[in-house]
Write an enzyme that holds these catalytic residues in place. Structure first.
Site, short mmCIF file in Angstrom:
data_model
loop_
_atom_site.label_atom_id
_atom_site.label_comp_id
_atom_site.label_asym_id
_atom_site.label_seq_id
_atom_site.Cartn_x
_atom_site.Cartn_y
_atom_site.Cartn_z
N CYS A 1 16.17 5.32 18.13
CA CYS A 1 16.85 4.55 19.18
C CYS A 1 17.77 3.47 18.60
CB CYS A 1 15.83 3.92 20.13
SG CYS A 1 14.83 2.61 19.39
N ARG B 1 0.83 -1.21 0.00
CA ARG B 1 0.00 0.00 0.00
C ARG B 1 0.87 1.26 0.00
NH1 ARG B 1 -5.61 -0.22 1.53
NH2 ARG B 1 -6.22 -2.24 0.77
N HIS C 1 -6.74 7.31 11.72
CA HIS C 1 -6.31 5.91 11.63
C HIS C 1 -4.82 5.77 11.30
CE1 HIS C 1 -10.72 4.40 10.78
NE2 HIS C 1 -10.50 4.71 12.04
N CYS D 1 10.98 3.01 21.50
CA CYS D 1 11.18 4.35 22.07
C CYS D 1 9.97 5.25 21.89
CB CYS D 1 12.43 4.99 21.47
SG CYS D 1 12.25 5.45 19.71
P1 OAD Z 1 -15.13 1.64 2.81
O1 OAD Z 1 -14.42 0.86 1.77
O2 OAD Z 1 -15.82 0.90 3.89
O3 OAD Z 1 -16.23 2.57 2.14
C1 OAD Z 1 -15.94 3.39 1.04
C2 OAD Z 1 -17.19 4.17 0.68
O4 OAD Z 1 -16.86 5.03 -0.39
C3 OAD Z 1 -18.37 3.32 0.22
O5 OAD Z 1 -19.57 3.74 0.87
C4 OAD Z 1 -18.45 3.58 -1.29
O6 OAD Z 1 -19.78 3.58 -1.77
C5 OAD Z 1 -17.87 4.98 -1.37
N1 OAD Z 1 -17.24 5.29 -2.67
C6 OAD Z 1 -16.58 4.46 -3.50
N2 OAD Z 1 -16.14 5.13 -4.58
C7 OAD Z 1 -16.53 6.41 -4.42
C8 OAD Z 1 -16.37 7.61 -5.20
N3 OAD Z 1 -15.72 7.62 -6.36
N4 OAD Z 1 -16.90 8.76 -4.73
C9 OAD Z 1 -17.57 8.78 -3.54
N5 OAD Z 1 -17.75 7.68 -2.78
C10 OAD Z 1 -17.22 6.53 -3.20
O7 OAD Z 1 -14.07 2.69 3.40
P2 OAD Z 1 -14.09 3.51 4.76
O8 OAD Z 1 -15.49 3.88 5.13
O9 OAD Z 1 -13.10 4.59 4.63
O10 OAD Z 1 -9.71 1.28 8.78
O11 OAD Z 1 -13.55 2.44 5.77
C11 OAD Z 1 -13.35 2.82 7.11
C12 OAD Z 1 -12.18 2.10 7.70
O12 OAD Z 1 -12.33 0.70 7.50
C13 OAD Z 1 -10.85 2.40 7.06
O13 OAD Z 1 -10.26 3.58 7.53
C14 OAD Z 1 -10.04 1.21 7.40
C15 OAD Z 1 -11.06 0.15 7.10
O14 OAD Z 1 -10.88 -1.05 7.64
C16 OAD Z 1 -8.51 0.82 9.20
O15 OAD Z 1 -7.68 0.37 8.45
C17 OAD Z 1 -8.31 0.94 10.67
#
Ligand code: OAD
Length: 235
Positions: free
Chosen positions: A139, A59, A109, A120
């Site tokens: 460290c 990533r 996050h 450290c």
């Molecule tokens: P998700 O993958 O759960 O959701 C992404 C959202 O973006 C979905 O609702 C899609 O419909 C929308 N989407 C996709 N393409 C889009 C576009 N071009 N324009 C607008 N919207 C679009 O991602 P997050 O909600 O960010 O955490 O996930 C939350 C957390 O879950 C992340 O930060 C990560 C993950 O596990 C950690 O890694 C701790």
């Protein structure tokens, strides 16, 4: 523009999707057959550190191949032109907000391009691959660095600052997040509870918490966010 004095924007993976970074829960959300919940945990790191490092190394490397899209650029433009308080709270671990020119960005996050030394407790910029042999620049100890990412089961960063921003805002906008992961998924309810702010969702499709917002608009972020910014700046 005089309408608002304090804007808080919450972003998720959807804002970076059109830059070429896969979302977590989309059709392309699996990584080499693993759900992110099976890799992004402290338990996974103890069980198989090499796999977890590999996941984040891929990533981190991919960040070099992507660029901010018009949605990131529009938020940077808004921050620059807006004369009130402005904060982007992002769940994203990429650096596309910063590369678009946003200044006030809180990575709740963590960040892919940072390492955290468990020896450290220092956090350092980290652009290369990370392995179990990587050495902390502070460290000099080997094998104590981990990605500076908040894993499932860990406490997101800067929750006090987030609470303060949410309780003081008069516009809360959630962009590109599915509303599956707490505490971010609960921010709209917190803001509604205060009763002061207008709440707006900009997302490709309705999120889990869509009904909590005063207003929802559905479509790609690269279109909706510049339109929204034009509206706010146009008064
Ligand atoms: P998700 O993958 O759960 O959701 C992404 C959202 O973006 C979905 O609702 C899609 O419909 C929308 N989407 C996709 N393409 C889009 C576009 N071009 N324009 C607008 N919207 C679009 O991602 P997050 O909600 O960010 O955490 O996930 C939350 C957390 O879950 C992340 O930060 C990560 C993950 O596990 C950690 O890694 C701790």
């Amino acid at each position: 523009m005089a309408k608002y004095r304090s804007i808080v924007i919450l972003t998720g993976a959807g804002i970076s999707a059109e830059s070429g970074i896969p979302t977590f829960r989309g059709a392309d959300g699996l990584w080499e057959g693993h759900r992110v919940e099976d890799v992004a945990t402290p338990e996974a790191y103890v069980r198989d550190p090499e796999l977890v490092h590999h996941f984040y190394n891929m990533r981190r490397a991919a960040l070099g191949t992507v660029a901010p899209n018009p949605a990131h650029a529009a938020l940077a433009r808004l921050e620059q032109a807006f004369d009130g308080r402005f904060l982007i709270i992002t769940q994203n671990v990429d650096d596309l907000h910063e590369r678009a020119g946003s200044k006030n960005v809180l990575h709740m996050h963590g960040e892919l391009r940072k390492a955290w030394c468990l020896g450290c407790d220092n956090r350092t910029a980290w652009l290369e691959d990370m392995t179990e042999e990587s050495r902390c620049p502070h460290c000099s100890r080997e094998g104590r660095l981990r990605p500076d990412i908040v894993w499932f089961g860990e406490m997101p960063y800067e929750m006090d600052r987030i609470d303060e921003a949410l309780s003081g805002c008069d516009l809360f906008v959630s962009i590109g997040t599915s509303g599956n992961v707490y505490p971010a998924a609960g921010f709209v309810a917190m803001v509604r509870h205060m009763g002061r702010a207008h709440t707006l969702e900009l997302n490709l499709d309705p999120s889990e918490g869509s009904r909590m917002f005063h207003e929802t608009r559905h479509g790609p972020a690269s279109q909706l966010v510049p339109e929204f910014v034009d509206e706010v700046l146009g008064g």
